[in-house]
Scaffold this active site. Sequence first.
Site: not given
Ligand code: UT7
Length: 329
Positions: A111, A249, A279
């Site tokens: 990125c 970014h 992104n």
């Molecule tokens: O340029 C580099 C690219 N990468 C990034 O920038 C990623 C940086 N990270 C993030 O932006 C965030 O960590 C995410 C947006 C990826 C995830 O947000 P989060 O608040 O950290 O969520 P999480 O990973 O803790 O997941 C919370 C819940 C989980 O379910 P359980 O285990 O609590 O039941 C996930 O399985 O949300 C679930 N989940 C979803 N639910 C609906 C994960 N993805 C999704 C989805 N839709 N797309």
Amino acid sequence: MTFAAITGWGKCLPPAVLTNADLSTFLDTSDEWIVSRTGMRERRVSHVPAIQLASTAAARALACAGLDPAALELIIYGGCSNEELVPNSASGVQIELGATRAAAMDINTACTSFMYGLSIGTSMIRSGVVKNALVIGVELISQYMDWDNRNVAVLFGDGAAAMLLEASDTETGVIREKLQCYADARQILRVRGIGTQYALQGLDFGQTRWDFDGQEIFKKAVRGMSEASIEVLSGAGVAIDDVALIVPHQANLRIIESVAKYAGAPMEKVHLTVHKYGNMSSATAPVALVEAVEEGRVKPRDLILMPAFGGGLTLSAHLLRWGDRVTPL
Ligand code: UT7
């Protein structure tokens, strides 16, 4: 002393829009989850190859500066969406532009590829190797997205933008930068299936699986972008209040809010595109900068701060001074 002024800018966003509602037709996700966790509402999906996206943005940047492609000396193609490894993609852009005298190189720091490319182009102009350089940030992530994986499929989009740098005696362009990599975390963002190690395993291109530890990336992104921003500002002797605009970014609205808070800047100072493009990896920051200029948010001689991070985990912060011109020639 020679500086590298930004004299041309252009973007190319594919017209096809993929909304959160569209994604929820084939993934177990919802508009509410995606908006509240990321700030994203829609993103673009390209119907043309990456070199074409890049060439269109590049041609617009050259036209913006009134530079004949035959006078171009260097093309830097920044991104991790290459049509082939050999020949490189920058040479494909060169052919499309008719930039017959240019050197052409690809750079991949995920990125941050555009931002690293901006440093390389600036350095080569400052050291007198070239008089101008076209830096491109381009991604066609839809082609290697793991569309069954809701952890990643909702986050990314396609796009491209380009900036033309030209030698100048006036202090302008990049005036301070910080580049770094948290290599001990290189395993937390990995696209499996592309590269020589996968060819040896007999995998076909396109059988991609993403390793993606969102929460760890989130924490390292906030820390990396915040610390790099502070280091660049203090190194340049510039207070955050002197910065007119922050163009970061854009991987997650919450990451951006945390970085702005750490740097002591109000969100009104941040130019946002994450809601409409998601992104776009290396294309994100330059597309946002092009749009900030097009929307009149950049004034002559403004100071602009651009923090970024990406797979690797690479990170960067650039402090730019915009030039006198904010409209295309
Ligand atoms: O340029 C580099 C690219 N990468 C990034 O920038 C990623 C940086 N990270 C993030 O932006 C965030 O960590 C995410 C947006 C990826 C995830 O947000 P989060 O608040 O950290 O969520 P999480 O990973 O803790 O997941 C919370 C819940 C989980 O379910 P359980 O285990 O609590 O039941 C996930 O399985 O949300 C679930 N989940 C979803 N639910 C609906 C994960 N993805 C999704 C989805 N839709 N797309």
